[in-house]
Each structure stands twice: as structure tokens, then as C-alpha cells.
Scaffold this motif. Structure first.
Motif: not given
Ligand code: ZL4
Ligand code: CA
Ligand code: ZN
Length: 396
Positions: A173-180, A199-207
Motif C-alpha cells: 500500500r505504501v512501498y512500490p516494490r517488496v523483496l521477500y 512484478d512488485r514482489v520478488m521472492t527468493v527462497s533458499f532451501h
């Protein structure tokens, strides 16, 4: 009030800590690996070091029905709110095979107070997100959150409500892009899936990745979401599949290589970091060789980026390891990790539960013998190369 470790609030930098003391009263069942009690143990370490003096501490409220249905469907949340607990004991693998929404199996049992537990976890993460949105916090901590497997209309892998998705929706709602970023030993499939088409959230998982034997079986290196030309979210789901036995040195190198490239290309305006502690050595479910040093170096690296950040909990099935890691990572957030003594304070409640009297035990103290490392350096280099190639499609 002065404290023996002299920890005080820094000026011009704010950390908020969101905690609900009632969460820990819930039980998944005697032998179920998820022990909400680990949150008590964490909080007791944080307090005995006096870290609370350097943060704004909030008793988290419960999330409302309206908040939960920002992501989850009404029929799923309705069912969660009204379903009767299973008869105790929950420790049998029979359960109700006809139950809906993947509820009532051995992974996601129906225990007393389940809906309350879920709304407290989500409430603490939402409170944390709002502090980041209002700029009242530079870092907001919600160790009761991080339940990354829950789906829109389904429970999965000990997770019923996806507090992370709810929190990220607030940030958007406030930030244009969130890195997860997700350093739990399991793939962050629920969060990845929720944001596959944006394209407003990039998700990166290490597992740990082994489709045949390790839950949830998804998160291969080349699983980067639907690649149709009409999907703006294409190339914004990144995965770092690993094998058992990875060391601090390798993990730190990989994390910094991957995340620095993501930040450079995606230029996130906020970070959501899931700090699942089952990636530590000696976990009941995970088989990595990570120490608190390696795990927390990820938090330190993210903090140094100077981007507003939420830190969530997640997995972690050896409670003393979870408490040591999350307490140390709280110290990183307030920049006191180099100042606090590694000796666990005498007055810590349940001090004897920590087994070793130090916050930073060695791999020998934890495991005796380290796990065999099944991660050749070549594999790690290939991962960084693949991710660099994916990121060529990303620019902001
Ligand atoms: C248990 O001892 O791999 C549940 C779950 C309950 C009590 C007694 C019942 C015994 C380990 C796990 C039977 C248990 C059989 N009890 C569980 C495919 C599976 C089907 C269920 O950290 N059986 C499922 C989920 C994973 C599967 C991991 C991680 C969450 C997170 C974020 C979720 N599920 C095989 C397992 C036990 C249990 C002992 C268990 N379940 C270990 N791994 C799983 O990422 C919070
Ligand atoms: Ca992960
Ligand atoms: Zn996990």
C-alpha cells in the motif's frame, strides 16, 4: 532504567518488537515438531540480555476476520473459525481423512484455540508491517509469524494463515516494490505462489531441495514462475535449491552473491525476511551445518542495505537453537550483537534448557560430528549464474 549490559535506545533508528504472550500456550500435539513454546524461550533470552530497552515493545493484537480474508477465502477462514478441535491425543496419524482445506492431518492438526493462534501470528506480522508503513520502525520483528506454506484456501506444512502474504500486502500500500527473502530450510511456496503474477514482489527462497523426499518438493532452480509474455511477474520468483550439510561459509557467500544482485536489479523499497531457524545445525527436521553466526550473517547483510525491513520467524524445531538464533538476530537488529556477552545471563529463565551456557555454540557442541556436506562449490556457482541470467529480465 539502567541495565547491566548498558543497552539503550539508539537515536534516529527504531526497532519494534511484536509479541503476543498467548501464542505459546497453544499445542499442536505432544510429539508434533512445531512447539509454539520456543517463542517463550526466545523472549526470555531477549529480555534477560536487556534488549527490550533498545526497542519499542508491543503486545501484538489478533488479526480481524477482514484482515485474514485480504488473502484467504471467506469459506476457508469461516471453516477455520468454526471447526471443532480434534479429540486428544493428536499424536496419531489417523485423523479425519474427509476434512476440508487440508486440515486435520498430522501436519496441520485441529487443536484447541487454533483460530486464536492463527490470528495472533497474523496480528503480530500485520502490526510489524504497519510500523514499517508509517515509518515508525526501520526494522520490525515478529518472531510469531513466518508461516510461509499456507495457501489462499488451504493449510499446509504446519501453516494455516499466511501472515507473510498479509504483511506484504500491507507494505504494497505504501512501498512500490517488496523483496521477500526466505532462509527457512523449506521452500517458501505459499508466498511465492501468492505473488507469481506481479512484478512488485520478488521472492527468493533458499532451501533444501529434493522433490522425492523433502517437503514441499517445489522450488527447483529453474522454477521461476509462469513465463508468458503477459505475466509481469515472470522472472520474479527465484529459488536456491541446496543439499544437506551446507556450511556457514558457503551459505554466506551464496546469500550475499544472490541478494546483492537482486537488490541491484529489483531495487526494493522494503524487505520481508523470513528467518526460519530450521536451517540451523542440530534442527529436528533440517540437516544443514549452519551456526547462529552464518544464519545471522544474512540478517546483518540485509540490515546493512538500509532498506526498511520486517523480520519474521518461521520453522525451527529444536527450541534452544531457535531461541539462541532469534535472540542473537534481535541483537543484530539493534546493533548490539558485538557488545552482548556470549555467556547466557545467569538470571535467564529456563537457562538449563540451553544445554551449553553460550549463545554461540560450536558445531561440535551442537552435533558432535558435522553433517556430510553435499554441496560442491560448482553447484553453488551454477546457482549464482542461473540467478544472474534470470535477473537480466528484471529492471526497475
Ligand atoms: C509430524 O511426530 O513431509 C506431525 C510431522 C505429527 C506426531 C505424531 C504423528 C506421526 C514429523 C513431521 C506421524 C507423522 C507423519 N507428529 C507426518 C508428507 C508428510 C505427511 C505427514 O518450517 N507426515 C508430509 C511438513 C512436512 C511432510 C514440514 C515445515 C514448516 C516450515 C514453516 C513443514 N510434511 C510426511 C510426514 C510427528 C511429526 C513428525 C513432519 N512433517 C516433518 N516434515 C513434515 O517450513 C513453519
Ligand atoms: Ca526457504
Ligand atoms: Zn521450515
Amino acid at each position: 532504567m539502567a541495565h547491566e549490559y548498558g543497552i539503550t535506545k539508539p537515536k534516529g533508528y527504531n526497532v519494534t518488537f511484536h509479541y503476543n504472550p498467548n501464542m505459546e500456550r497453544h499445542h499442536f500435539g505432544q510429539t508434533h515438531p512445531m512447539k509454539p513454546w520456543r517463542l517463550t524461550l526466545t523472549k526470555s533470552l531477549v529480555t534477560s540480555y536487556g534488549m527490550n530497552f533498545a526497542m519499542d515493545n508491543y503486545t501484538a493484537r489478533t488479526a480481524t476476520y477482514e484482515e485474514l480474508t485480504n488473502f484467504h477465502t471467506n469459506d476457508y477462514v469461516d471453516f477455520l473459525a468454526t471447526v471443532a478441535p480434534q479429540p486428544t491425543p493428536l499424536d496419531v496419524d489417523n485423523m479425519h481423512p474427509d476434512l476440508k482445506f487440508n486440515l486435520g492431518g498430522s501436519d496441520c492438526p485441529l487443536f484447541e484455540g487454533l483460530y486464536d493462534y492463527c490470528s495472533m501470528s497474523a496480528g503480530s506480522s500485520l502490526d510489524a508491517a504497519r510500523k514499517i508503513c508509517s515509518k515508525q520502525a526501520d526494522i520490525a520483528i515478529a518472531w510469531g509469524g513466518g508461516l510461509h506454506h499456507a495457501k489462499k484456501s488451504e493449510a499446509s506444512g504446519f501453516c494455516y494463515i499466511n501472515d507473510i502474504v498479509l504483511a506484504i500486502l500491507q507494505l504494497l500500500r505504501v512501498y512500490p516494490r517488496v523483496l521477500y527473502i526466505d532462509i527457512d530450510v523449506h521452500h517458501g511456496d505459499g508466498v511465492e505462489e501468492a505473488f507469481l503474477s506481479t512484478d512488485r514482489v520478488m521472492t527468493v527462497s533458499f532451501h533444501k531441495y529434493d522433490p522425492n523426499t523433502f517437503f514441499p518438493g517445489t522450488g527447483a532452480l529453474d522454477d521461476n514462475g509462469p513465463r508468458s509474455e503477459h505475466n509481469p511477474g515472470a522472472h520474479h520468483a527465484l529459488n536456491v535449491p541446496l543439499n544437506d550439510g551446507i556450511t556457514d561459509e558457503q551459505y554466506k557467500w551464496l546469500f550475499e552473491s544472490v541478494i546483492s544482485r537482486c537488490v541491484e536489479k529489483f531495487r526494493p523499497s522494503a524487505i520481508a525476511l523470513q528467518c526460519g531457524a530450521d536451517s540451523l545445525a542440530g534442527d529436528r527436521l533440517g540437516k544443514f551445518n549452519l551456526l547462529v553466526e552464518g544464519h545471522s550473517s544474512c540478517v546483518e547483510f540485509c540490515k546493512k542495505l538500509g532498506i526498511p525491513m520486517i523480520m519474521f520467524g518461521g520453522g525451527g524445531y529444536t527450541p534452544r537453537n531457535v531461541a539462541r538464533a532469534w535472540a542473537y538476530e534481535t541483537a543484530v537488529a539493534i546493533n548490539q550483537h558485538k557488545n552482548i556477552p556470549t555467556q547466557i545471563p545467569e538470571h535467564t529463565p529456563w537457562r538449563e534448557r540451553f544445554r551449553h551456557e553460550t549463545l554461540l555454540p560450536t558445531i561440535e557442541q551442537i552435533l558432535g560430528e558435522p553433517r556430510q556436506n553435499r554441496n560442491p562449490q560448482k553447484k553453488l556457482q551454477d546457482i549464482v549464474q542461473h540467478i544472474t541470467e534470470q535477473l537480466r529480465f528484471v529492471s526497475h
